[in-house]
Design an enzyme around this catalytic site. Structure first.
Site, PDB file in Angstrom:
ATOM      1  N   GLU A   1      58.050  23.579  70.184  1.00  0.00           N
ATOM      2  CA  GLU A   1      58.030  24.979  69.773  1.00  0.00           C
ATOM      3  C   GLU A   1      56.585  25.323  69.443  1.00  0.00           C
ATOM      4  O   GLU A   1      55.756  24.431  69.257  1.00  0.00           O
ATOM      5  CB  GLU A   1      58.917  25.160  68.534  1.00  0.00           C
ATOM      6  CG  GLU A   1      58.214  24.948  67.188  1.00  0.00           C
ATOM      7  CD  GLU A   1      57.862  23.484  66.893  1.00  0.00           C
ATOM      8  OE1 GLU A   1      58.274  22.580  67.656  1.00  0.00           O
ATOM      9  OE2 GLU A   1      57.171  23.242  65.904  1.00  0.00           O
TER      10      GLU A   1
ATOM     11  N   SER B   1      41.663  24.180  59.135  1.00  0.00           N
ATOM     12  CA  SER B   1      42.702  23.614  60.010  1.00  0.00           C
ATOM     13  C   SER B   1      42.504  24.012  61.471  1.00  0.00           C
ATOM     14  O   SER B   1      42.934  23.292  62.374  1.00  0.00           O
ATOM     15  CB  SER B   1      44.087  24.048  59.536  1.00  0.00           C
ATOM     16  OG  SER B   1      44.152  25.463  59.421  1.00  0.00           O
TER      17      SER B   1
ATOM     18  N   LYS C   1      46.317  20.343  65.116  1.00  0.00           N
ATOM     19  CA  LYS C   1      47.597  20.093  65.788  1.00  0.00           C
ATOM     20  C   LYS C   1      47.562  18.929  66.775  1.00  0.00           C
ATOM     21  O   LYS C   1      48.583  18.267  66.978  1.00  0.00           O
ATOM     22  CB  LYS C   1      48.069  21.370  66.516  1.00  0.00           C
ATOM     23  CG  LYS C   1      48.450  22.501  65.573  1.00  0.00           C
ATOM     24  CD  LYS C   1      49.656  22.150  64.723  1.00  0.00           C
ATOM     25  CE  LYS C   1      50.023  23.251  63.761  1.00  0.00           C
ATOM     26  NZ  LYS C   1      51.106  22.883  62.843  1.00  0.00           N
TER      27      LYS C   1
HETATM   28  C1  LIG Z   1      54.354  24.427  64.698  1.00  0.00           C
HETATM   29  C2  LIG Z   1      54.140  25.863  64.478  1.00  0.00           C
HETATM   30  C3  LIG Z   1      52.840  26.170  63.824  1.00  0.00           C
HETATM   31  C4  LIG Z   1      51.663  26.433  64.475  1.00  0.00           C
HETATM   32  N1  LIG Z   1      50.460  26.518  63.798  1.00  0.00           N
HETATM   33  C5  LIG Z   1      50.321  26.413  62.535  1.00  0.00           C
HETATM   34  C6  LIG Z   1      48.995  26.354  61.938  1.00  0.00           C
HETATM   35  C7  LIG Z   1      48.851  26.096  60.564  1.00  0.00           C
HETATM   36  C8  LIG Z   1      50.035  25.982  59.647  1.00  0.00           C
HETATM   37  O1  LIG Z   1      50.819  24.883  60.024  1.00  0.00           O
HETATM   38  P1  LIG Z   1      50.868  23.580  59.078  1.00  0.00           P
HETATM   39  O2  LIG Z   1      49.532  22.954  59.137  1.00  0.00           O
HETATM   40  O3  LIG Z   1      51.934  22.709  59.672  1.00  0.00           O
HETATM   41  O4  LIG Z   1      51.199  24.095  57.702  1.00  0.00           O
HETATM   42  C9  LIG Z   1      47.592  25.964  60.013  1.00  0.00           C
HETATM   43  N2  LIG Z   1      46.480  26.106  60.769  1.00  0.00           N
HETATM   44  C10 LIG Z   1      46.567  26.384  62.084  1.00  0.00           C
HETATM   45  C11 LIG Z   1      45.306  26.534  62.870  1.00  0.00           C
HETATM   46  C12 LIG Z   1      47.829  26.518  62.706  1.00  0.00           C
HETATM   47  O5  LIG Z   1      47.893  26.798  64.030  1.00  0.00           O
HETATM   48  C13 LIG Z   1      51.533  26.587  65.926  1.00  0.00           C
HETATM   49  O6  LIG Z   1      52.517  26.784  66.616  1.00  0.00           O
HETATM   50  O7  LIG Z   1      50.386  26.502  66.425  1.00  0.00           O
END
Ligand SMILES: CC/C=C(/N=C/c1c(COP(=O)(O)O)cnc(C)c1O)C(=O)O
Length: 403
Positions: free
Chosen positions: A105, A386, A83
C-alpha cells in the site's frame, strides 16, 4: 507480538497460515540471521541504498533555537525517504522465502516508490495499491513507481487514502497468500509486522547513536520524529529506548484542529496517540481515531504520509508508559516549517518530516514562551528528516513564508 495490551494478530482465519509462515521467516532470517540474511540486507542498504546517512549539524536552526540541532538525513537515502530501509528488508525476505509476487500500500507514495525500487533491484514483480486522492496529490511518486516497473492500482473506495489502500492490499494478500508477500509500509498490522518493520528501520538510531557519540561526545538530550504509522519514529527511537537520558518526541499531524466531529465521524487530524482510543485496526490492537460506536473516523493531514487514523502498537505502548512524549503540530505550522527549513538550511523536507520541525519551532522558536518543554528538550537535539519534499512541491508552493 504484544506491547502491553497492544499488538496481537487480529486477522481473518484465511490469513493465519501466511502470518505463521512470515513469523517463522522473521525469526529465522531477521532475528537469527540464517543464511547471512541480515549481512546481505546491510550490504544492499549500503551499496544500493547509500547508507550510512549523515548526522548533520543545522547551523542556522542551532543559532535560532540556542542549542545544538542535528539532522538525521534519511532524506538522503536512495528514493528520498526512510521507507527503503523497510521495503528492501521485506522484499529481500520475500525472496528468501521463495515468494514470487510483491504487493504494498502507499499513501505519500514514498513507501510505494521504495517497494518498487527494491523490487526492480531484486527482480520481483510488484503491484502498489494507492488511494485515488493520494494519487492526485503525490503524482511524482506515481510516475516513479511506474518507471521502476511496478503497477499502481488506484483505490477508489471511501476517501481514497492510506486506510483504504491498506484494506485493499490485505484483501489481495488473503486471496494470494501462496505466492505473494505483502510489504507493509509502517510498524502497523498483525505480529510480526510491527516488530519486523521496527527492526529494519532501527538502522536509523543505530547510526545516529554512534554518530552522536562521535560528533557530540555524548548521547542526545532529545530525539524528535514525526509519526504517521510510526516507522521512521520507531527507527529513530529504537536504539535510544534504553537510554533514559534521551527524551523521545513523536510529532503527529494536528491537521486543522484536534476537535473531532463525532456525528460526521470526522477527525480533522491524525493525532491517534494524543486523542485516539484503544481499538483494533488492520490486525493489531492499538490507539486509533474512532467514534463512540467504534467506527474508524476519517483522518486528515496536509501530508499524505501522516494521514492515517491508526498508529503502531509499540509506539502506542511507549506513549502509554511515558517513555515517548506524543505531541502534534497543525497543517499551518507544518507548512511554515517546510518553507523555513528550505530557506534556512537548504533542505526541502517532506511535509511529513516538516511536522517535527514545526514542533521544535513551537517549543523553542523566537515566539515561543519559556516552558518546561523547552527545558526538557535539552541542549543536544536530533531531528529525523524522514524524507525530502520533492513530492510536495506543488501542494506547498502556493503557501508563502516570509523569513
Ligand atoms: C505506508 C504509508 C506511509 C507513507 N509515508 C509515510 C511517511 C512518514 C510517516 O510514516 P511513518 O514513518 O511510518 O510514521 C514520514 N515521512 C515520510 C517521508 C513518509 O513518506 C507512504 O506511503 O509513503
Amino acid at each position: 507480538g504484544k506491547f502491553g495490551d497492544y499488538g496481537g494478530q487480529y486477522v481473518p482465519e484465511a490469513l493465519m497460515p501466511a502470518i505463521e509462515e512470515l513469523t517463522d521467516a522473521y525469526e529465522r532470517y531477521v532475528l537469527d540471521n540464517e543464511d547471512g540474511f541480515m549481512d546481505d540486507f546491510r550490504a544492499r542498504l549500503r551499496d544500493f541504498g547509500g547508507r550510512p546517512t549523515p548526522l548533520q549539524r543545522a547551523d542556522r536552526l542551532s543559532e535560532r533555537y540556542g542549542r545544538e540541532v542535528y539532522l538525521k538525513r534519511e532524506d538522503l537515502l536512495h528514493g528520498g525517504a526512510h521507507k527503503l530501509n523497510n521495503a528492501l528488508g521485506q522484499v529481500l525476505l520475500a525472496k528468501y522465502m521463495g515468494k514470487e509476487r510483491i504487493i504494498a500500500e502507499t499513501g505519500a507514495g514514498q513507501h510505494g516508490t521504495a517497494t518498487a525500487m527494491a523490487c526492480a533491484h531484486l527482480d520481483m514483480p510488484c503491484e502498489i495499491y494507492m488511494g485515488e486522492r493520494d494519487i492526485n496529490r503525490q503524482r511524482p511518486n506515481v510516475f516513479r513507481m511506474k518507471l521502476n516497473g511496478s503497477e499502481v492500482n488506484p483505490v477508489t473506495v471511501g476517501r481514497g487514502t492510506l486506510k483504504e489502500a491498506i484494506s485493499e492490499t490485505m484483501r489481495d494478500w488473503a486471496t494470494n497468500v501462496e505466492d505473494t508477500h505483502y510489504v507493509i509500509g509502517s510498524v502497523v498490522g498483525p505480529h510480526p509486522f510491527p516488530s519486523m518493520v521496527r527492526d529494519f528501520q532501527s538502522v536509523i538510531s543505530e547510526e545516529a547513536r554512534t554518530q552522536a557519540r562521535e560528533k557530540l561526545g555524548r548521547l542526545p538530550d532529545a530525539v524528535v520524529a514525526c509519526a504517521g504509522g510510526g516507522s521512521n519514529t520507531m527507527g529513530a527511537f529504537a536504539e535510544f529506548v534504553d537510554d533514559e537520558e534521551t527524551a523521545l518526541y513523536a510529532v503527529e499531524a494536528g491537521g486543522s484542529t484536534l476537535e473531532v466531529d463525532e456525528e460526521a465521524g470526522v477527525a480533522p487530524n491524525s493525532a491517534s496517540l494524543t486523542t485516539g482510543t484503544e481499538g483494533i485496526l488492520h490486525g493489531a490492537r492499538t490507539r486509533l481515531l474512532q467514534d463512540r460506536d467504534g467506527q474508524i473516523m476519517e483522518s486528515h493531514s496536509v501530508s499524505s504520509g501522516l494521514d492515517y487514523a491508526g498508529v503502531g502498537p509499540e509506539l502506542a505502548h511507549l506513549v502509554d508508559t511515558g517513555r515517548v512524549t506524543a505531541v502534534n503540530v497543525d497543517d499551518d505550522e507544518a507548512l511554515t516549517a517546510f518553507h523555513r527549513l528550505s530557506q534556512m538550511e537548504g533542505i526541502i523536507p517532506a511535509l511529513e518530516s516538516a511536522h517535527a520541525f514545526g514542533y521544535l519551532e513551537s517549543v523553542v522558536g523566537p515566539d515561543a514562551p519559556d516552558s518546561e518543554e523547552a527545558d526538557d528538550l535539552g541542549k543536544y537535539v536530533v531531528v529525523n528528516v524522514s524524507g525530502r519534499g520533492d513530492k510536495d512541491l506543488e501542494s506547498a508552493i502556493e503557501e508563502t513564508y516570509e523569513r
